[in-house]
Each structure stands twice: as C-alpha cells, then as structure tokens.
Design a protein around this motif. Structure first.
Motif, PDB file in Angstrom:
ATOM      1  N   THR A  68      59.876  15.287  53.026  1.00 14.18           N
ATOM      2  CA  THR A  68      59.158  15.711  54.234  1.00 14.18           C
ATOM      3  C   THR A  68      60.049  16.452  55.222  1.00 14.18           C
ATOM      4  N   CYS A  69      61.300  16.627  54.888  1.00 19.25           N
ATOM      5  CA  CYS A  69      62.149  17.432  55.786  1.00 19.25           C
ATOM      6  C   CYS A  69      61.588  18.850  55.906  1.00 19.25           C
ATOM      7  N   HIS A  70      61.249  19.445  54.738  1.00 15.90           N
ATOM      8  CA  HIS A  70      60.695  20.800  54.777  1.00 15.90           C
ATOM      9  C   HIS A  70      59.560  20.988  53.785  1.00 15.90           C
ATOM     10  N   GLY A  71      59.133  19.921  53.138  1.00 12.80           N
ATOM     11  CA  GLY A  71      57.932  19.996  52.307  1.00 12.80           C
ATOM     12  C   GLY A  71      58.124  20.298  50.833  1.00 12.80           C
ATOM     13  N   SER A  72      59.332  20.284  50.349  1.00 15.34           N
ATOM     14  CA  SER A  72      59.520  20.521  48.911  1.00 15.34           C
ATOM     15  C   SER A  72      58.883  19.396  48.104  1.00 15.34           C
ATOM     16  N   ARG A  73      58.316  19.781  46.961  1.00 15.21           N
ATOM     17  CA  ARG A  73      57.696  18.782  46.092  1.00 15.21           C
ATOM     18  C   ARG A  73      58.292  18.857  44.690  1.00 15.21           C
ATOM     19  N   PHE A  74      58.322  17.685  44.061  1.00 17.73           N
ATOM     20  CA  PHE A  74      58.896  17.554  42.728  1.00 17.73           C
ATOM     21  C   PHE A  74      57.955  16.686  41.893  1.00 17.73           C
TER      22      PHE A  74
ATOM     23  N   SER B 129      61.190  18.056  38.427  1.00 22.13           N
ATOM     24  CA  SER B 129      61.108  19.514  38.523  1.00 22.13           C
ATOM     25  C   SER B 129      60.447  19.950  39.821  1.00 22.13           C
ATOM     26  N   VAL B 130      60.952  21.028  40.383  1.00 24.94           N
ATOM     27  CA  VAL B 130      60.370  21.582  41.604  1.00 24.94           C
ATOM     28  C   VAL B 130      58.969  22.108  41.300  1.00 24.94           C
ATOM     29  N   VAL B 131      58.004  21.710  42.121  1.00 23.08           N
ATOM     30  CA  VAL B 131      56.656  22.269  41.988  1.00 23.08           C
ATOM     31  C   VAL B 131      56.254  23.019  43.258  1.00 23.08           C
ATOM     32  N   ARG B 132      57.029  22.822  44.320  1.00 23.07           N
ATOM     33  CA  ARG B 132      56.795  23.592  45.544  1.00 23.07           C
ATOM     34  C   ARG B 132      58.099  23.668  46.343  1.00 23.07           C
ATOM     35  N   GLY B 133      58.385  24.860  46.828  1.00 21.82           N
ATOM     36  CA  GLY B 133      59.597  25.068  47.611  1.00 21.82           C
ATOM     37  C   GLY B 133      59.443  24.548  49.020  1.00 21.82           C
ATOM     38  N   PRO B 134      60.470  24.738  49.798  1.00 25.38           N
ATOM     39  CA  PRO B 134      61.543  25.723  49.619  1.00 25.38           C
ATOM     40  C   PRO B 134      62.641  25.368  48.615  1.00 25.38           C
TER      41      PRO B 134
ATOM     42  N   THR C  69      68.110  11.406  41.805  1.00 22.91           N
ATOM     43  CA  THR C  69      68.801  11.422  43.083  1.00 22.91           C
ATOM     44  C   THR C  69      67.758  11.615  44.189  1.00 22.91           C
ATOM     45  N   SER C  70      68.010  11.015  45.339  1.00 23.88           N
ATOM     46  CA  SER C  70      67.121  11.244  46.475  1.00 23.88           C
ATOM     47  C   SER C  70      67.688  12.321  47.393  1.00 23.88           C
ATOM     48  N   VAL C  71      68.763  12.946  46.981  1.00 29.91           N
ATOM     49  CA  VAL C  71      69.337  14.030  47.779  1.00 29.91           C
ATOM     50  C   VAL C  71      68.592  15.307  47.419  1.00 29.91           C
ATOM     51  N   CYS C  72      67.760  15.760  48.337  1.00 30.11           N
ATOM     52  CA  CYS C  72      66.917  16.927  48.087  1.00 30.11           C
ATOM     53  C   CYS C  72      67.787  18.151  47.823  1.00 30.11           C
ATOM     54  N   THR C  73      67.377  18.920  46.835  1.00 28.68           N
ATOM     55  CA  THR C  73      68.165  20.087  46.455  1.00 28.68           C
ATOM     56  C   THR C  73      68.004  21.251  47.427  1.00 28.68           C
ATOM     57  N   HIS C  74      67.109  21.115  48.395  1.00 29.28           N
ATOM     58  CA  HIS C  74      66.962  22.193  49.365  1.00 29.28           C
ATOM     59  C   HIS C  74      68.074  22.156  50.400  1.00 29.28           C
ATOM     60  N   ALA C  75      68.097  21.118  51.213  1.00 30.02           N
ATOM     61  CA  ALA C  75      69.106  21.059  52.278  1.00 30.02           C
ATOM     62  C   ALA C  75      69.728  19.676  52.401  1.00 30.02           C
ATOM     63  N   GLY C  76      69.521  18.834  51.406  1.00 25.81           N
ATOM     64  CA  GLY C  76      70.263  17.584  51.356  1.00 25.81           C
ATOM     65  C   GLY C  76      69.660  16.383  52.053  1.00 25.81           C
ATOM     66  N   CYS C  77      68.436  16.475  52.566  1.00 28.04           N
ATOM     67  CA  CYS C  77      67.812  15.261  53.119  1.00 28.04           C
ATOM     68  C   CYS C  77      67.732  14.217  52.002  1.00 28.04           C
TER      69      CYS C  77
END
Ligand code: FES
Length: 162
Positions: free
Chosen positions: A125-131, A136-141, A103-111
C-alpha cells in the motif's frame, strides 16, 4: 475498545506491555487492512495476549512456524496469510495445502510492512504495487517480482529458509 477520554494509566501499561513483549521477543505481526480486504482468505493476527512467540522462531535465515498454535493456525486455510515483520517475510496458503513465502521488501521502493492480501493478490500500500501468489508483479509501479523463499512442511511444522 478504549474510550479515548477514559484511557487510564492502567490501559496504557497494558497496551505498552503487549507491544514491549512482542518487541522483546522479536516477533512482529502486521494486521493489514480491514475485513473487506480479506475477501478470499483469512488475515492472521495474534489474539490478545496470544502466544505468537511460541508459534514462530526466527533464527537468522531460518523461520520455523508451529501450525498447531492458535495464533498462526489460520495459515492452514486457503488465503490465510501473515507478515512476519522482524523477518521481512510474507507467508500465504495459496490453495489450502501449498504454503509459500516471499520477502516483504517491496521491489519498488523497499516498503516492507505495508501489505494487504485479497483476491489472491498481495498489495504494497505504499504505492499500490500488486503481486500474485507466485510473487510476480501484476500491477506497478514495481517492475520486479518478489523474491521467494523455500518452504518445507513436515506435518505441522513449517520451515522457511531465506
Ligand atoms: Fe511498494 Fe512502492 S514500495 S509500491
């Protein structure tokens, strides 16, 4: 590149026509980032006037991609990736042969449309989360992994089931 000062009605119609075509067909590509973002891969964008609509069909929960079409053939190479906007789906070739989809719906805030991919990492790039390429999440938020979709490949046909 159109000089802003010389942007004519014809230029506008040409640009608007392309956008309208893709919007009408419901196919959306998103060319995130610059060439430096795709250090280990190929960012797939349709060529001007390309036939992405022929290469991809989106029927509800099933996406079919014809890997022989030039607009998406970059997916055949390691690091080739794309965002199918109208299906909220990320697709990536992780090792030259294995293609995965998320899914391209980010699990942080839905971008869902602000993605880059480099060094085997997706970044929202909304808030910098990486997968990673397993979602798998490798960097938050973000704290939750991306949902993965099943991918079946039959020759040059890729079928993604959401
Ligand atoms: Fe993706 Fe915040 S919505 S990092």
């Amino acid at each position: 590149m159109v000089n802003k000062n010389n942007y004519t009605r014809k230029d506008f119609l040409k640009t608007a026509g392309s956008t309208a075509l893709f919007a009408t067909l419901g196919i959306g590509f998103y060319g995130c980032g610059s060439s430096t973002d795709a250090m280990d891969g190929t960012e797939i964008t349709p060529p001007p006037g390309g036939n992405a609509a022929i290469a991809i069909s989106n029927n509800g929960n099933t996406i079919t991609i014809d890997l022989t079409e030039s607009s998406v053939s970059g997916l055949n190479a390691q690091g080739g990736w794309m965002l199918i906007r109208n299906a909220s789906t990320l697709v990536v070739n992780v090792d030259g042969s294995t293609i995965r989809a998320f899914t391209s719906v980010c699990t942080h805030a839905g971008c869902s449309t602000n993605w880059q991919f480099s060094n085997s990492r997706f970044e929202c790039t909304c808030h910098g989360s990486r997968f990673d390429t397993g979602g798998s999440v490798v960097r938050g938020p973000a704290t939750r992994d991306l949902q993965e979709f099943s991918v079946n490949r039959d020759g040059d046909e890729l079928v993604i089931n959401k």
